[in-house]
Scaffold this motif. Sequence first.
Motif, PDB file in Angstrom:
ATOM      1  N   ASN A   1       0.785  -1.272  -0.165  1.00 41.37           N
ATOM      2  CA  ASN A   1      -0.211   0.534  -0.018  1.00 41.37           C
ATOM      3  C   ASN A   1       0.839   1.640   0.455  1.00 41.37           C
ATOM      4  OD1 ASN A   1      -2.270  -1.427  -0.076  1.00 41.37           O
ATOM      5  ND2 ASN A   1      -1.789  -1.278   1.567  1.00 41.37           N
ATOM      6  N   LEU A   2       1.971   1.235   0.612  1.00 40.02           N
ATOM      7  CA  LEU A   2       3.067   2.707   0.730  1.00 40.02           C
ATOM      8  C   LEU A   2       3.480   2.796  -0.204  1.00 40.02           C
ATOM      9  CD1 LEU A   2       4.328   2.053   3.995  1.00 40.02           C
ATOM     10  CD2 LEU A   2       3.222   3.538   3.780  1.00 40.02           C
ATOM     11  N   LEU A   3       4.297   1.553  -1.219  1.00 38.89           N
ATOM     12  CA  LEU A   3       4.781   1.616  -2.167  1.00 38.89           C
ATOM     13  C   LEU A   3       3.561   1.948  -3.674  1.00 38.89           C
ATOM     14  CD1 LEU A   3       6.946  -1.569  -2.492  1.00 38.89           C
ATOM     15  CD2 LEU A   3       7.923   0.892  -2.524  1.00 38.89           C
ATOM     16  N   LYS A   4       2.579   1.027  -3.383  1.00 37.30           N
ATOM     17  CA  LYS A   4       1.904   1.701  -4.147  1.00 37.30           C
ATOM     18  C   LYS A   4       1.026   3.419  -4.344  1.00 37.30           C
ATOM     19  CE  LYS A   4      -0.933  -3.010  -5.188  1.00 37.30           C
ATOM     20  NZ  LYS A   4      -2.404  -3.098  -5.174  1.00 37.30           N
ATOM     21  N   ARG A   5       1.148   4.233  -3.456  1.00 39.74           N
ATOM     22  CA  ARG A   5       0.996   5.679  -2.973  1.00 39.74           C
ATOM     23  C   ARG A   5       1.883   6.641  -2.997  1.00 39.74           C
ATOM     24  NH1 ARG A   5      -0.891   6.451   3.395  1.00 39.74           N
ATOM     25  NH2 ARG A   5       1.210   6.528   2.998  1.00 39.74           N
ATOM     26  N   GLU A   6       2.684   5.863  -3.805  1.00 33.47           N
ATOM     27  CA  GLU A   6       4.702   7.229  -4.115  1.00 33.47           C
ATOM     28  C   GLU A   6       3.676   7.165  -5.261  1.00 33.47           C
ATOM     29  OE1 GLU A   6       7.038   9.163  -4.333  1.00 33.47           O
ATOM     30  OE2 GLU A   6       7.491   6.563  -5.217  1.00 33.47           O
ATOM     31  N   LYS A   7       3.597   8.077  -5.437  1.00 36.66           N
ATOM     32  CA  LYS A   7       3.903   8.423  -7.155  1.00 36.66           C
ATOM     33  C   LYS A   7       5.062   9.380  -7.894  1.00 36.66           C
ATOM     34  CE  LYS A   7      -0.410   7.154  -7.311  1.00 36.66           C
ATOM     35  NZ  LYS A   7      -0.395   5.752  -7.564  1.00 36.66           N
ATOM     36  N   THR A   8       6.107   9.203  -7.339  1.00 34.70           N
ATOM     37  CA  THR A   8       7.472  10.431  -8.220  1.00 34.70           C
ATOM     38  C   THR A   8       7.597   9.156  -8.824  1.00 34.70           C
ATOM     39  OG1 THR A   8       8.439   9.744  -5.682  1.00 34.70           O
ATOM     40  CG2 THR A   8       7.392  12.051  -5.958  1.00 34.70           C
ATOM     41  N   LEU A   9       8.480   7.966  -8.345  1.00 32.68           N
ATOM     42  CA  LEU A   9       8.336   7.610  -9.248  1.00 32.68           C
ATOM     43  C   LEU A   9       8.165   6.359 -10.141  1.00 32.68           C
ATOM     44  CD1 LEU A   9      11.863   6.157  -9.327  1.00 32.68           C
ATOM     45  CD2 LEU A   9      10.609   4.835  -8.349  1.00 32.68           C
TER      46      LEU A   9
ATOM     47  N   ARG B   1      10.862  -1.272  -4.071  1.00 27.38           N
ATOM     48  CA  ARG B   1      11.040  -1.569  -3.590  1.00 27.38           C
ATOM     49  C   ARG B   1      12.846  -1.811  -3.809  1.00 27.38           C
ATOM     50  NH1 ARG B   1       9.766  -7.361  -3.369  1.00 27.38           N
ATOM     51  NH2 ARG B   1      11.700  -7.305  -1.635  1.00 27.38           N
ATOM     52  N   LEU B   2      13.269  -1.550  -5.239  1.00 26.55           N
ATOM     53  CA  LEU B   2      14.655  -1.677  -5.318  1.00 26.55           C
ATOM     54  C   LEU B   2      15.524  -0.165  -4.587  1.00 26.55           C
ATOM     55  CD1 LEU B   2      17.154  -3.915  -6.318  1.00 26.55           C
ATOM     56  CD2 LEU B   2      16.364  -3.237  -8.671  1.00 26.55           C
TER      57      LEU B   2
ATOM     58  N   TYR C   1      14.893   7.842  -0.647  1.00 30.17           N
ATOM     59  CA  TYR C   1      13.563   7.643  -1.084  1.00 30.17           C
ATOM     60  C   TYR C   1      12.918   6.723  -0.337  1.00 30.17           C
ATOM     61  CZ  TYR C   1      10.087   5.326  -4.759  1.00 30.17           C
ATOM     62  OH  TYR C   1       9.546   4.651  -5.561  1.00 30.17           O
ATOM     63  N   LEU C   2      13.362   5.557   0.781  1.00 29.12           N
ATOM     64  CA  LEU C   2      12.733   5.179   1.474  1.00 29.12           C
ATOM     65  C   LEU C   2      11.669   5.837   2.517  1.00 29.12           C
ATOM     66  CD1 LEU C   2      11.693   1.732   3.278  1.00 29.12           C
ATOM     67  CD2 LEU C   2      14.089   2.542   4.572  1.00 29.12           C
ATOM     68  N   ILE C   3      12.917   7.017   3.507  1.00 26.44           N
ATOM     69  CA  ILE C   3      12.535   7.752   3.789  1.00 26.44           C
ATOM     70  C   ILE C   3      10.840   8.091   3.452  1.00 26.44           C
ATOM     71  CG2 ILE C   3      12.373   9.712   5.556  1.00 26.44           C
ATOM     72  CD1 ILE C   3      15.837   8.537   6.044  1.00 26.44           C
ATOM     73  N   LYS C   4      10.894   8.702   2.340  1.00 25.17           N
ATOM     74  CA  LYS C   4       9.940   9.224   1.372  1.00 25.17           C
ATOM     75  C   LYS C   4       8.651   8.738   1.312  1.00 25.17           C
ATOM     76  CE  LYS C   4      10.069  12.068  -2.674  1.00 25.17           C
ATOM     77  NZ  LYS C   4      10.304  11.904  -4.064  1.00 25.17           N
ATOM     78  N   ILE C   5       9.139   7.322   1.360  1.00 29.33           N
ATOM     79  CA  ILE C   5       8.192   6.020   1.438  1.00 29.33           C
ATOM     80  C   ILE C   5       7.542   6.477   2.806  1.00 29.33           C
ATOM     81  CG2 ILE C   5       7.190   4.196   1.001  1.00 29.33           C
ATOM     82  CD1 ILE C   5       9.144   3.734  -0.925  1.00 29.33           C
TER      83      ILE C   5
END
Length: 62
Positions: A30-38, A46-47, A55-59
Amino acid sequence: MDVSFREDHCRVRKDHALENFVILRHMAMNLLKREKTLKGGIQTKRLKAAWDENYLIKILSA
């Protein structure tokens, strides 16, 4: 989920660990799907999060 997190290869089987890992994977998805900058898929994000701490902190802070 199996494609991006390779759930079939997970060897966690004791007590409630399997259910706990499923919850953690869903939260991460859910966190990765919500992140739209990349631009890219879940595996790409994930990579990038594994390589780039900013980037991890941003997510995690979104």
